[in-house]
Design an enzyme around this catalytic site. Sequence first.
Site, mmCIF file in Angstrom:
data_model
loop_
_atom_site.group_PDB
_atom_site.id
_atom_site.type_symbol
_atom_site.label_atom_id
_atom_site.label_comp_id
_atom_site.label_asym_id
_atom_site.label_seq_id
_atom_site.Cartn_x
_atom_site.Cartn_y
_atom_site.Cartn_z
ATOM 1 N N ALA A 89 34.141 30.640 -1.559
ATOM 2 C CA ALA A 89 34.635 31.605 -2.542
ATOM 3 C C ALA A 89 36.075 31.307 -2.935
ATOM 4 O O ALA A 89 36.560 31.804 -3.949
ATOM 5 C CB ALA A 89 34.547 33.019 -1.971
ATOM 6 N N ARG A 139 24.929 58.441 3.908
ATOM 7 C CA ARG A 139 24.541 59.824 4.190
ATOM 8 C C ARG A 139 25.002 60.259 5.578
ATOM 9 O O ARG A 139 25.553 61.311 5.749
ATOM 10 C CB ARG A 139 23.023 59.981 4.056
ATOM 11 N N GLY A 164 14.555 39.204 -4.548
ATOM 12 C CA GLY A 164 15.344 39.149 -3.320
ATOM 13 C C GLY A 164 16.135 37.877 -3.133
ATOM 14 O O GLY A 164 17.113 37.642 -3.836
ATOM 15 N N ILE A 197 15.447 34.778 -3.656
ATOM 16 C CA ILE A 197 15.275 33.661 -4.594
ATOM 17 C C ILE A 197 16.309 33.781 -5.707
ATOM 18 O O ILE A 197 16.370 34.812 -6.369
ATOM 19 C CB ILE A 197 13.871 33.692 -5.230
ATOM 20 N N GLY A 235 5.505 48.221 7.659
ATOM 21 C CA GLY A 235 6.752 48.361 6.912
ATOM 22 C C GLY A 235 6.797 47.504 5.660
ATOM 23 O O GLY A 235 7.840 47.366 5.026
ATOM 24 N N LYS A 275 11.510 44.064 -12.497
ATOM 25 C CA LYS A 275 12.039 42.702 -12.316
ATOM 26 C C LYS A 275 11.727 41.826 -13.526
ATOM 27 O O LYS A 275 12.554 41.030 -13.965
ATOM 28 C CB LYS A 275 11.467 42.094 -11.041
#
Lengths: 429, 429
Positions: free
Chosen positions: A33, A45, A135, A137, A188, A206
């Site tokens: 960077a 939360r 995600g 890719i 999940g 997407k």
Amino acid sequence: MKPLRIGLAGLGTVGIGVIRLLRENAESITARAGRPIEVVAVTARDPKKDRGEDLSSLRWYSNAAEVARDPNIDVVVELIGGSEGAAREMVEIGLSRGLPVVTANKALVALHSETLTKLSSEHNAPLLYEAAVAGGIPAVKLTREGLAPDRLISVGGILNGTCNYILTAMRESGRDFSDILSEAQEKGYAEADPSTDIDGWDTAHKLAILAGIAFSPIVFDSLPVLGIRDVQGIDLQFADELGYRIKLLGMARSKETGKIEAWVRPCLVPEKAPIASVDDVFNAVTTLGTFSGPMTISGRGAGEGPTANAVVADLIDIARGNELPIWGKKHSGPAIRCLPLTEVESAFYIRLVVRDESGVMAAITSVLRDHKVSVHHVSQQDAQSGQAYVAIVTHPMSEQSISAATKALADLDVVHNEPLTLKIEDSLQ
Amino acid sequence: MKPLRIGLAGLGTVGIGVIRLLRENAESITARAGRPIEVVAVTARDPKKDRGEDLSSLRWYSNAAEVARDPNIDVVVELIGGSEGAAREMVEIGLSRGLPVVTANKALVALHSETLTKLSSEHNAPLLYEAAVAGGIPAVKLTREGLAPDRLISVGGILNGTCNYILTAMRESGRDFSDILSEAQEKGYAEADPSTDIDGWDTAHKLAILAGIAFSPIVFDSLPVLGIRDVQGIDLQFADELGYRIKLLGMARSKETGKIEAWVRPCLVPEKAPIASVDDVFNAVTTLGTFSGPMTISGRGAGEGPTANAVVADLIDIARGNELPIWGKKHSGPAIRCLPLTEVESAFYIRLVVRDESGVMAAITSVLRDHKVSVHHVSQQDAQSGQAYVAIVTHPMSEQSISAATKALADLDVVHNEPLTLKIEDSLQ
């Protein structure tokens, strides 16, 4: 060197993944960077929950809007999700302040493309969203920068891991949709309310983003979206027999008329096509360019690691000053509407549940003949209790004609249940 | 807005492709680049040759060095090829002037990484080379930017279209290597002198570049390189039987010791691996990252359109000011040596041509036992004139042990010809 200071909202899996990635790879990220990247302000939360990372040195706020207003941040990172509410507010505050904003929020970018484009360009504030599409890719970077010179013919692919997992498991196990869905929920891989995934909406968000980069922002409501609820085990069997796989695809194509064909729907894909073998929770993005030819990239479309990688890749671009307009080029004018499906030509697969008796095939074929459906292949398979499955593969024809023919088939006495019609997507190389 | 002015040398297929692409898509390229990109100065061996594009308005020079010295260019584009001579001189002049340089020259970048890194950083002149690796596939951008945050475990893939075409055609037709090579030469897929391709050097150049971005520049001479000359039709048959495909792979892996394992060699790849189904002249790059997980991208690795797209993508990055250090981060220190093959562990495939008589298998297995080779699978197939082929698949073991065992097998009276040993690359997901 002065660090890039991040204000981040949403300390779920991805948010914590971003913090962990920035800490674990701090040295190499700083090298790439050109300066350190540090999360300095957060909100969540439940601030006291143990998230496995020490967050005590960060500035805590009670909501996302306050994070976005922190005077001592350089970038806003929104990982809350949802197309309205706190997520939208945070992104809009960030852009209005002229700060670069990074988000993983596909619904937000897809549904509010016009507003966000306007805000981003008025305040000269880049909006980056690599994590919103597929995600881990780098599909956004690939389309926006790697293929920047080219005139693309099509872009799309397998954009939802839950659907791909379900279709793969149905094919491999021969089990039913609902059975596999419950299993995916236990593992999940699917939400308690699975509609966003299995009804195609996540794929649609997407796809709208990819189409926006490749062609032009589209009016989200004009995108025809169909999910995988009606696909049955028998369809995966027939597809195998015919040399195809069934995948939920989102595809956008630029037509010679300047219009954009775009849709989300389960399709039969030739087993030799690169994306046909992309299974389980993996995603794949495929492009076809006038100069670049066909290209396919596959990888993990979700999860902590891949999504965190995408968010931080955007942060590195910002740190290095590689800031592009929201769609890779300055865009003005309203979002455009997709071509109605009725104007799209394709070959189709029709599956019927029929009474298993003589004369049924004659009744079916005469309906097809009357509707001028040119048939490429028919096969039949016995089912239980005096029923049979019939699969029909057509030659290319209009969506309008296939709808009319399917409706007439459904009206036949010998046809039980609703026929299923799937597009055959033969052009993916 | 002021155009980005290009000085270009090499008006072959790719050079003309770049000019054609810049002209055909001028409007969208200007929109994405934020300014027009124009080739203004060129050179070529035969200036009068009809190249299908009007080049009369350009400034013509008699050699590449003069193009690079043109005071009215902003970027040098080198498309001559070759690691020395005019190409090298042009690139070095460009960098020394502080100008960004774009090249498609894999040999140059791979063999002179140290010199070029030094020149580029001393003069703050970016060197971009997307077109040098896997043609139209944005593998450089993917690794350097898309995966910038991640710690990569491996990078590599199918990097040479000629070899992949030959191996695919051998498998599909059952014909011999030399036969298919001649055909590839007729079709223009292989050079008259095919050594650079089929002996693995082209793959090695590209791998060295990918390893440089993912890990660290490597000493090219330390890279073990093996081509596909010794692969026979029978090996492709055995591989099919065993559930594998044979691909020429270039792979680099970061070991926990901090060392880099890298090699180019024909490998058996499980047919379920994403790159196993990448056939014909297509290339594929595969990465495995700690956070990003496995990723595979496939597309056209060569040819006018894809390579021109890659060159112009680099030019758009330059026009937009997205200029990275040569390896994606500031690099200092010398290039590092690859781990010697003898220290690399793997499962192997050994193929023997043996006399077809009783006791042969006993002789072979006793040699394997004496060399502590743990055998996973053996199969045999009759050949002509009293010979047979034997294929052995081992459990993971060191390259050193397999070499010793293979040598002992070769010394057996009943073993004709040299045994062929191929690595089994099981880890690609």
